[in-house]
Motif scaffolding. Structure first.
Motif, PDB file in Angstrom:
ATOM      1  N   ASP A  22      23.180  27.785 -20.469  1.00 38.58           N
ATOM      2  CA  ASP A  22      21.984  28.002 -21.278  1.00 38.58           C
ATOM      3  C   ASP A  22      22.409  27.916 -22.742  1.00 38.58           C
ATOM      4  N   TRP A  23      22.670  26.694 -23.171  1.00 38.67           N
ATOM      5  CA  TRP A  23      23.266  26.472 -24.490  1.00 38.67           C
ATOM      6  C   TRP A  23      22.325  26.859 -25.616  1.00 38.67           C
ATOM      7  N   ARG A  24      21.039  26.698 -25.421  1.00 37.05           N
ATOM      8  CA  ARG A  24      20.096  27.062 -26.486  1.00 37.05           C
ATOM      9  C   ARG A  24      20.137  28.569 -26.754  1.00 37.05           C
ATOM     10  N   THR A  25      20.204  29.357 -25.679  1.00 35.80           N
ATOM     11  CA  THR A  25      20.333  30.797 -25.883  1.00 35.80           C
ATOM     12  C   THR A  25      21.664  31.133 -26.537  1.00 35.80           C
ATOM     13  N   LEU A  26      22.737  30.536 -26.037  1.00 33.59           N
ATOM     14  CA  LEU A  26      24.077  30.873 -26.518  1.00 33.59           C
ATOM     15  C   LEU A  26      24.288  30.499 -27.979  1.00 33.59           C
ATOM     16  N   PHE A  27      23.788  29.314 -28.376  1.00 32.67           N
ATOM     17  CA  PHE A  27      24.099  28.803 -29.708  1.00 32.67           C
ATOM     18  C   PHE A  27      22.948  28.897 -30.711  1.00 32.67           C
ATOM     19  N   VAL A  28      21.707  28.967 -30.238  1.00 34.84           N
ATOM     20  CA  VAL A  28      20.552  28.921 -31.145  1.00 34.84           C
ATOM     21  C   VAL A  28      19.834  30.270 -31.186  1.00 34.84           C
ATOM     22  N   THR A  29      19.272  30.662 -30.039  1.00 37.14           N
ATOM     23  CA  THR A  29      18.521  31.915 -30.002  1.00 37.14           C
ATOM     24  C   THR A  29      19.402  33.104 -30.385  1.00 37.14           C
ATOM     25  N   ARG A  30      20.640  33.111 -29.896  1.00 36.86           N
ATOM     26  CA  ARG A  30      21.566  34.213 -30.189  1.00 36.86           C
ATOM     27  C   ARG A  30      22.598  33.826 -31.238  1.00 36.86           C
ATOM     28  N   ARG A  31      22.220  32.949 -32.136  1.00 33.87           N
ATOM     29  CA  ARG A  31      23.158  32.460 -33.153  1.00 33.87           C
ATOM     30  C   ARG A  31      23.774  33.607 -33.962  1.00 33.87           C
ATOM     31  N   ALA A  32      22.978  34.612 -34.284  1.00 32.31           N
ATOM     32  CA  ALA A  32      23.471  35.716 -35.100  1.00 32.31           C
ATOM     33  C   ALA A  32      24.509  36.569 -34.378  1.00 32.31           C
ATOM     34  N   ALA A  33      24.630  36.403 -33.063  1.00 32.57           N
ATOM     35  CA  ALA A  33      25.605  37.195 -32.308  1.00 32.57           C
ATOM     36  C   ALA A  33      27.035  36.728 -32.524  1.00 32.57           C
ATOM     37  N   TRP A  34      27.187  35.493 -32.990  1.00 35.88           N
ATOM     38  CA  TRP A  34      28.539  34.958 -33.177  1.00 35.88           C
ATOM     39  C   TRP A  34      29.221  35.678 -34.341  1.00 35.88           C
ATOM     40  N   GLY A  35      30.376  36.231 -34.029  1.00 31.15           N
ATOM     41  CA  GLY A  35      31.124  37.003 -35.002  1.00 31.15           C
ATOM     42  C   GLY A  35      30.871  38.491 -34.909  1.00 31.15           C
ATOM     43  N   THR A  36      29.824  38.909 -34.197  1.00 34.77           N
ATOM     44  CA  THR A  36      29.519  40.330 -34.045  1.00 34.77           C
ATOM     45  C   THR A  36      29.470  40.768 -32.590  1.00 34.77           C
ATOM     46  N   GLN A  37      29.150  39.828 -31.687  1.00 31.10           N
ATOM     47  CA  GLN A  37      29.095  40.150 -30.266  1.00 31.10           C
ATOM     48  C   GLN A  37      29.825  39.121 -29.393  1.00 31.10           C
ATOM     49  N   ILE A  38      30.204  38.029 -29.997  1.00 34.06           N
ATOM     50  CA  ILE A  38      30.944  36.987 -29.286  1.00 34.06           C
ATOM     51  C   ILE A  38      31.678  36.155 -30.328  1.00 34.06           C
ATOM     52  N   GLU A  39      32.826  35.616 -29.956  1.00 30.27           N
ATOM     53  CA  GLU A  39      33.554  34.705 -30.836  1.00 30.27           C
ATOM     54  C   GLU A  39      34.390  33.767 -29.978  1.00 30.27           C
ATOM     55  N   ALA A  40      34.904  32.733 -30.601  1.00 31.61           N
ATOM     56  CA  ALA A  40      35.797  31.804 -29.917  1.00 31.61           C
ATOM     57  C   ALA A  40      37.093  31.697 -30.704  1.00 31.61           C
ATOM     58  N   GLN A  41      38.196  31.857 -30.013  1.00 30.32           N
ATOM     59  CA  GLN A  41      39.513  31.645 -30.596  1.00 30.32           C
ATOM     60  C   GLN A  41      40.177  30.490 -29.840  1.00 30.32           C
ATOM     61  N   VAL A  42      40.587  29.475 -30.557  1.00 32.56           N
ATOM     62  CA  VAL A  42      41.234  28.329 -29.918  1.00 32.56           C
ATOM     63  C   VAL A  42      42.627  28.725 -29.444  1.00 32.56           C
TER      64      VAL A  42
END
Length: 268
Positions: free
Chosen positions: A150-170
């Motif tokens: 559900d990429w729209r939820t993950l990246f768009v609808t919940r965009r503000a969650a990145w850095g506060t509730q989810i992050e990606a480390q390579v």
């Protein structure tokens, strides 16, 4: 007149603030440019699980199979002027416990599989080592969106969650290499890890050290068994990882693919 080959300059992306390279910042700063084999000695040593200080060496000097050479002698093949091998060595410094655990896993399975055969466990380890991303999260709905594609939820609808509730480390060195010249279509395999909300308040070195210990323990506990445990992640969709993240970008079903009918097993 022939001109001698010159090492490539560090690409500007490495120092431009792109979040994918933030984890490597301390070691990139110390190296200052493309390293030769002796330059790696300027960095603080890292150690294999067998107690050897890791040493970057010419691949032509290897006396054993790649993973056996690392485990038994502490020597890692590092081709000159090669970004792939350069990033591999850098990840050893950034996540030393996890890299050492992966090396132990490969070395332990070598007698059973033979040098040229891998099986699902080594396949999973190789995929994570090459193209893996670590995905800490503290909201199960975000992990569900990942599993469901559900990429729209993950990246768009919940965009503000990145850095506060989810992050990606390579983690994967091939992923770092691909990000030197990124293009739409790049996808990695991620390892989601549930964390406490306070995790996102920690400074980056503390977060990395915690993830390193967590992943190493999971690998030691044989929690990585199959490539299917590592969900795909079209990581250019992560906020800030691609310059044009508009509606048309996220509507590209060729990149942000829906989930297949079979269900992906739960991550390790």
């Amino acid at each position: 007149m022939d001109h001698p080959w010159q090492p490539p300059a560090w690409p500007a992306v490495l120092f431009s603030g792109h979040p994918a390279f933030a984890a490597l910042g301390p070691w990139l700063d110390r190296l200052g440019g493309f390293p030769d084999l002796t330059d790696w000695q300027r960095l603080a040593p890292v150690f294999t699980r067998s107690g050897h200080a890791l040493t970057c060496v010419d691949p032509a000097s290897l006396t054993r199979y790649y993973e056996a050479e690392i485990h038994e002698l502490g020597r890692i093949a590092t081709r000159p002027l090669n970004w792939h091998d350069c990033f591999n060595a850098l990840v050893w410094h950034a996540y030393p416990r996890t890299k050492a655990a992966l090396n132990v896993l490969h070395h332990r399975l070598l007698p059973m599989t033979g040098n040229g055969q891998r099986g699902p466990v080594r396949d999973a380890a190789t995929l994570f080592d090459e193209c893996g991303l670590i995905l800490p999260y503290c909201d199960e709905a975000l992990a569900g969106a990942l599993r469901d594609h559900d990429w729209r939820t993950l990246f768009v609808t919940r965009r503000a969650a990145w850095g506060t509730q989810i992050e990606a480390q390579v983690f994967g060195h091939a992923t770092f290499e691909n990000l030197l010249a990124p293009f739409v279509g790049l996808t990695g395999k991620c390892w989601p890890i549930a964390v406490a909300p306070a995790y996102f308040d920690w400074p980056l070195p503390q977060r990395m050290a915690w993830l390193d210990a967590c992943l190493a323990a999971a690998i030691d506990a044989d929690m990585l068994q199959s490539p299917r445990q590592l969900p795909p992640l079209p990581y250019l969709g992560i906020p800030g990882w691609w310059p044009t993240q508009d509606d048309a970008f996220y509507a590209d079903a060729g990149y942000f693919r829906p989930r297949r009918k079979h269900r992906t097993p739960s991550p390790p």
